[in-house]
Design a protein around this motif. Structure first.
Motif, PDB file in Angstrom:
ATOM      1  N   THR A   1       0.841  -1.200   0.000  1.00 33.56           N
ATOM      2  CA  THR A   1       0.000   0.000   0.000  1.00 33.56           C
ATOM      3  C   THR A   1       0.875   1.249   0.000  1.00 33.56           C
ATOM      4  O   THR A   1       2.048   1.204   0.378  1.00 33.56           O
ATOM      5  CB  THR A   1      -0.933   0.036   1.218  1.00 33.56           C
ATOM      6  N   VAL A   2       0.283   2.373  -0.430  1.00 31.49           N
ATOM      7  CA  VAL A   2       0.997   3.654  -0.483  1.00 31.49           C
ATOM      8  C   VAL A   2       0.095   4.721   0.131  1.00 31.49           C
ATOM      9  O   VAL A   2      -1.049   4.891  -0.302  1.00 31.49           O
ATOM     10  CB  VAL A   2       1.345   4.053  -1.926  1.00 31.49           C
TER      11      VAL A   2
ATOM     12  N   GLY B   1      -6.961  11.443   4.351  1.00 25.82           N
ATOM     13  CA  GLY B   1      -5.891  10.474   4.149  1.00 25.82           C
ATOM     14  C   GLY B   1      -6.365   9.291   3.329  1.00 25.82           C
ATOM     15  O   GLY B   1      -7.459   8.770   3.547  1.00 25.82           O
ATOM     16  N   LEU B   2      -5.530   8.872   2.372  1.00 23.36           N
ATOM     17  CA  LEU B   2      -5.853   7.724   1.524  1.00 23.36           C
ATOM     18  C   LEU B   2      -4.776   6.664   1.691  1.00 23.36           C
ATOM     19  O   LEU B   2      -3.618   6.962   1.993  1.00 23.36           O
ATOM     20  CB  LEU B   2      -5.908   8.138   0.051  1.00 23.36           C
ATOM     21  N   SER B   3      -5.187   5.421   1.448  1.00 19.93           N
ATOM     22  CA  SER B   3      -4.235   4.312   1.374  1.00 19.93           C
ATOM     23  C   SER B   3      -4.468   3.612   0.045  1.00 19.93           C
ATOM     24  O   SER B   3      -5.511   2.978  -0.156  1.00 19.93           O
ATOM     25  CB  SER B   3      -4.446   3.334   2.541  1.00 19.93           C
ATOM     26  N   LEU B   4      -3.522   3.744  -0.879  1.00 16.65           N
ATOM     27  CA  LEU B   4      -3.659   3.140  -2.190  1.00 16.65           C
ATOM     28  C   LEU B   4      -3.245   1.673  -2.109  1.00 16.65           C
ATOM     29  O   LEU B   4      -2.198   1.349  -1.554  1.00 16.65           O
ATOM     30  CB  LEU B   4      -2.797   3.864  -3.217  1.00 16.65           C
TER      31      LEU B   4
ATOM     32  N   THR C   1      -3.688   1.374 -11.742  1.00 15.67           N
ATOM     33  CA  THR C   1      -4.404   2.578 -11.323  1.00 15.67           C
ATOM     34  C   THR C   1      -3.608   3.314 -10.250  1.00 15.67           C
ATOM     35  O   THR C   1      -3.561   4.555 -10.227  1.00 15.67           O
ATOM     36  CB  THR C   1      -5.803   2.219 -10.806  1.00 15.67           C
ATOM     37  N   VAL C   2      -2.965   2.560  -9.358  1.00 16.24           N
ATOM     38  CA  VAL C   2      -2.114   3.177  -8.334  1.00 16.24           C
ATOM     39  C   VAL C   2      -0.927   3.882  -8.997  1.00 16.24           C
ATOM     40  O   VAL C   2      -0.568   5.013  -8.638  1.00 16.24           O
ATOM     41  CB  VAL C   2      -1.633   2.124  -7.317  1.00 16.24           C
ATOM     42  N   VAL C   3      -0.307   3.234  -9.991  1.00 15.65           N
ATOM     43  CA  VAL C   3       0.795   3.869 -10.728  1.00 15.65           C
ATOM     44  C   VAL C   3       0.324   5.189 -11.326  1.00 15.65           C
ATOM     45  O   VAL C   3       1.015   6.216 -11.244  1.00 15.65           O
ATOM     46  CB  VAL C   3       1.310   2.925 -11.841  1.00 15.65           C
TER      47      VAL C   3
ATOM     48  N   THR D   1      -0.005  15.033  -1.543  1.00 15.81           N
ATOM     49  CA  THR D   1       1.355  14.574  -1.356  1.00 15.81           C
ATOM     50  C   THR D   1       1.394  13.084  -1.030  1.00 15.81           C
ATOM     51  O   THR D   1       0.411  12.501  -0.571  1.00 15.81           O
ATOM     52  CB  THR D   1       2.035  15.333  -0.205  1.00 15.81           C
ATOM     53  N   THR D   2       2.544  12.496  -1.285  1.00 11.09           N
ATOM     54  CA  THR D   2       2.818  11.102  -0.930  1.00 11.09           C
ATOM     55  C   THR D   2       4.300  10.994  -0.585  1.00 11.09           C
ATOM     56  O   THR D   2       5.122  11.756  -1.103  1.00 11.09           O
ATOM     57  CB  THR D   2       2.457  10.170  -2.094  1.00 11.09           C
ATOM     58  N   PRO D   3       4.664  10.059   0.288  1.00 10.43           N
ATOM     59  CA  PRO D   3       6.086   9.930   0.641  1.00 10.43           C
ATOM     60  C   PRO D   3       6.959   9.644  -0.556  1.00 10.43           C
ATOM     61  O   PRO D   3       6.525   8.985  -1.507  1.00 10.43           O
ATOM     62  CB  PRO D   3       6.075   8.736   1.609  1.00 10.43           C
TER      63      PRO D   3
END
Length: 314
Positions: free
Chosen positions: A152-153, A165-168, A176-178, A312-314
């Motif tokens: 997950t991301v 907050g989302l968890s992909l 789709t995550v890419v 944003t994402t890490p």
């Protein structure tokens, strides 16, 4: 790589008209000046008029076909919602009422759907340019090629209404995550607003991700659907909107905060955290801005604006 709303009564007395799913609006094209027509062309024109009349009669009787109409007995956004995507302006035979007031749920997030059989790891992704899609924000296509289907991301949506907050989930929809991460890293979503809220029974979601702001925009390319029959759209689900056509998603997505009964045609690619659901509940309770709504199914821009200040994402 679809949009929803509160229905009016069907003209045939068959009960309430179901809401439309999450989707992208068809792009308007200017009319072409008439030209001199041959006898054969006249025959074709008359035949076309007859077909249009028959389609209009069918619309009056059963509502708009396909992804833009959610047959509750069948599925249960389409319409994210139509999408997904979720999504409008479709003329309706009868005027529908605005979405009813939203009642806060008494339970937490619904269980996330799971694939009955895990995907290969990695999978191969491919993305298709779409020159017909309005893309006021130019972005590079996500990278084609292998992508992991596990893990997950986290993603944080900083919005004018509060943080979401989302968890992909790569196991659900790796390509789709890419795509989503590529758009996030290019700043595509920053400054965009969520254009469609529905609190109607059977379609309770907020649709976002359109750089145009009216449901017609995208990133200039499409992504493949990553769906399976066991998909459900309960509270806390993150899914892609699209048009009525398969593999037509791009950047628009919808956030499910309540009961949403739509066919398993919209890619689920993550979940929403509890603070994010609280933000969505607040937006839902604010209701739909009917002065700006032109979808015709009771959904429309939220009265409480939701603008992404930074994603944003890490």
């Amino acid at each position: 790589m679809s949009e929803p709303g509160a229905p009016g009564d069907r003209p045939d007395g068959g009960g309430p008209r179901p809401p439309y799913p999450p989707y992208q609006y068809p792009q308007w094209q200017p009319p072409v000046p008439p030209k001199k027509t041959s006898p054969a062309a006249v025959v074709l024109i008359i035949g076309s008029v007859v077909v249009v009349i028959l389609m209009a009669l069918a619309f009056l009787a059963w509502g708009y076909p396909g992804f833009l109409r959610d047959d509750l007995p069948k599925s249960a956004i389409g319409t994210l919602p139509s999408t997904s995507a979720s999504p409008p302006p479709l003329s309706t035979a009868a005027t529908t009422e605005p979405s009813a007031a939203y009642t806060l749920p008494h339970s937490g997030p619904a269980p996330m759907p799971k694939r009955p059989k895990p995907l290969a790891d990695p999978v191969t992704c491919a993305f298709t340019p779409d020159p017909t899609s309005p893309a006021p924000k130019k972005v590079a296509l996500p990278p084609d090629g292998p992508a992991p289907s596990s893990g997950t991301v986290p993603v944080r949506l900083a919005t004018s209404a509060g943080a979401i907050g989302l968890s992909l989930d790569r196991a659900l929809a790796p390509c789709t995550v890419v795509n989503f991460l590529s758009l996030v890293k290019q700043g595509f979503y920053d400054g965009t607003s969520c254009h469609r809220l529905s609190v109607a029974a059977g379609l309770q979601m907020l649709q976002c991700g359109d750089p145009v702001g009216d449901g017609t925009g995208g990133p200039g390319y499409t992504i493949r659907d990553e769906v399976f029959p066991e998909l459900t759209y309960g509270r806390g689900v993150l899914a892609m909107a699209k048009t009525a056509q398969p593999d037509s998603g791009g950047s628009q997505f919808f956030l499910v905060f309540g009961k949403t009964e739509i066919p398993p045609e919209y890619t689920v690619f993550g979940s929403i955290d509890d603070p994010g659901l609280a933000v969505l509940d607040k937006v839902a309770q604010g209701g739909v801005d009917t002065a700006k709504s032109n979808i015709g199914d009771g959904s429309g821009p939220p009265k409480t604006p939701v603008t992404f200040t930074q994603v944003t994402t890490p």
